[in-house]
Design an enzyme around this catalytic site. Structure first.
Site, PDB file in Angstrom:
ATOM      1  N   PRO A 163       0.834  -1.210   0.000  1.00  0.00           N
ATOM      2  CA  PRO A 163       0.000   0.000   0.000  1.00  0.00           C
ATOM      3  C   PRO A 163       0.866   1.256   0.000  1.00  0.00           C
ATOM      4  O   PRO A 163       1.819   1.365   0.768  1.00  0.00           O
ATOM      5  CB  PRO A 163      -0.788  -0.126   1.310  1.00  0.00           C
ATOM      6  N   CYS A 210      -0.664  28.115 -18.036  1.00  0.00           N
ATOM      7  CA  CYS A 210      -1.120  28.442 -19.391  1.00  0.00           C
ATOM      8  C   CYS A 210      -1.565  27.188 -20.133  1.00  0.00           C
ATOM      9  O   CYS A 210      -0.991  26.809 -21.159  1.00  0.00           O
ATOM     10  CB  CYS A 210      -0.003  29.164 -20.150  1.00  0.00           C
TER      11      CYS A 210
END
Length: 473
Positions: free
Chosen positions: A330, A400
């Site tokens: 995990p 952007c």
């Protein structure tokens, strides 16, 4: 502009555009405990109702450390480590027990390595850099596993020289390179062979067919896995410890693991029959899911451990094999829920009949997952409590790119305004690890909180850091 002066995008009750959102919650100030770190609460209304974590007000954290910033709940991280360790310690499918390896790719720094060591977990790494961090923080090398589909000769030499417990081999070429490195250092390196078992699992669905068109592992059905076993067993400098399998990510049930375990145990039986040896270990990998939104329903470690151990026992009994030592990996399931990203709102842009765009001071440079995986996240107004009605919003970054989206569709209070703080939960896994300097953005710090105190684990980058790497004139 005052908070009430913004013309709003769609409110609850309006005809809403198609999107990823569910119905707005009854109370925008409420926090779903599935999604947030365990010590996160909303403060008293008399004090403004700001979020608190580890006893600290997020407004104070923003003032001290700036935004954006990853805020990590150390108590939650440690509690999740203990829950996984204790769950698998109580479910011992074989006489040798079980291991929990934290998947370092989710998020790694020296403090996290120390916490793992102190809480009794092992660690898997997949690059020389991750190995260097692990060793620098004092993780015992025998508790490290080294992954990767194309480890360089230098990385393999690093691993062998350090004495890592396992190298997970991924190709015939790597078997040869690793054997040579182990021979040069005069050691017998323990290895696992990563196999592709024809199972791919994502969330609630799995398909038990030929999902072997990928860069990882050696094919079980094509015979490459069996050939890799033969090659490793014929090399004196390598010791074959077992088999590794990984079937996917963000998995919420164990049905796919059941198919994978059956096929891995079948390979163990074939190895016994052909070579007369019973391998002592299997690693079923990671990929277990967390709640990013209230719609997600992850399983508890104890339930996962019980299910996986039962699967392995049952398949081994059917194959007349001694149950091997079981390992799982995990990463997201431990660190993912323990952190949230704290942003400041810069602009609020309503689009009539569509939604309101809420721009924050971070974006895809600190969370690429929304753009890369179409991932869903939650968001909450963090700096205060609001009684305003829900407003359909899209939380976007400052980069952007039109795809620079943090939370695609969410309901925020209609009075959300510049200067407010927003918190996006469940960002502990992969967000800082995959962060970039796109647009020369400065990667945010990671700040740990515990019992009313805070400290920087990974500092914020500076413009001097960027210029230091730029050696041109």
């Amino acid at each position: 502009m005052s908070r009430s002066a913004h013309p709003a995008g769609p409110r609850h009750g309006d005809v809403l555009p198609e999107g990823h959102y569910a119905a707005p919650p009854e109370d925008l100030n409420a926090l779903d405990p599935k999604v947030w770190a365990r010590t996160v609460v909303r403060g008293e209304a008399a004090e403004g109702g700001a979020l608190q974590v580890g006893g600290l007000d997020v407004r104070a954290l923003a003032e001290e450390y700036g935004t954006p910033a990853f805020i990590l709940d150390e108590a939650d991280f440690r509690a999740r480590c203990r829950a996984w360790r204790e769950a698998f310690a109580s479910e011992r499918p074989g006489s040798e027990g079980a291991d929990v390896y934290y998947a370092g790719k989710a998020f790694l720094c020296r403090a996290v390595v120390r916490w793992l060591h102190e809480e009794g977990l092992s660690l898997d790494v997949c690059s020389g850099g991750e190995l260097a961090v692990a060793l620098a923080a004092g993780m015992p090398p025998e508790r490290i596993a080294f992954h990767g589909n194309n480890k360089t000769r230098h990385e393999l030499e690093q691993a062998v020289k350090a004495g890592v417990g396992h190298v997970v081999v991924d190709s015939y070429e790597e078997i040869a390179r690793l054997a040579w490195a182990a021979q040069q250092f005069g050691v017998r390196q323990r290895v696992l062979i990563r196999v592709t078992v024809g199972v791919e699992a994502h969330t609630h669905e799995f398909i038990a067919t030929a999902h072997e068109d990928q860069k990882f592992g050696l094919s079980l059905t094509g015979g490459q896995a069996a050939e890799a076993v033969r090659r490793v067993l014929n090399l004196d400098s390598l010791e074959l410890a077992g088999i590794h399998s990984h079937i996917g990510s963000q998995i919420f049930d164990t049905a796919g693991f059941e198919v994978a375990a059956r096929r891995v145990v079948g390979l163990l039986a074939e190895i016994r029959d052909e070579h007369g040896v019973e391998l002592p270990e299997i690693d079923l990998g990671g990929g277990l899911g967390i709640a990013y939104t209230s719609e997600d329903d992850p399983r508890e470690p104890a339930e996962i451990a019980r299910s996986l151990a039962d699967i392995v026992r049952r398949e081994c009994v059917a194959a007349d094999l001694t149950p091997p030592r079981l390992s799982v990996e995990p990463g997201r399931a431990i660190v993912g829920p323990t952190a949230f990203t704290l942003y400041e709102v810069g602009t609020v842009k309503p689009l009539e009949g569509l939604r309101t765009y809420v721009s924050v001071d971070g974006g895809m440079s600190d969370n690429i997952r929304t753009a890369l995986y179409d991932a869903d996240y939650s968001v909450a107004l963090a700096s205060r409590r609001s009684a305003a009605e829900p407003m359909l919003s899209r939380v976007v970054g400052k980069h952007c790119e039109s795809g620079d989206i943090v939370v695609r569709d969410a309901f925020l209070p209609a009075d959300t305004a510049p200067g407010d703080l927003l918190a996006v939960p469940a960002t502990g896994a992969y967000c800082r690890s995959m962060a970039s300097n796109y647009n020369h953005a400065l990667r945010p710090p990671v700040v740990a909180v515990l019992d009313g105190t805070s400290r920087v684990l990974v500092r914020r980058e500076t413009e001097e850091d960027l210029l230091r790497l730029d050696v041109g004139h």
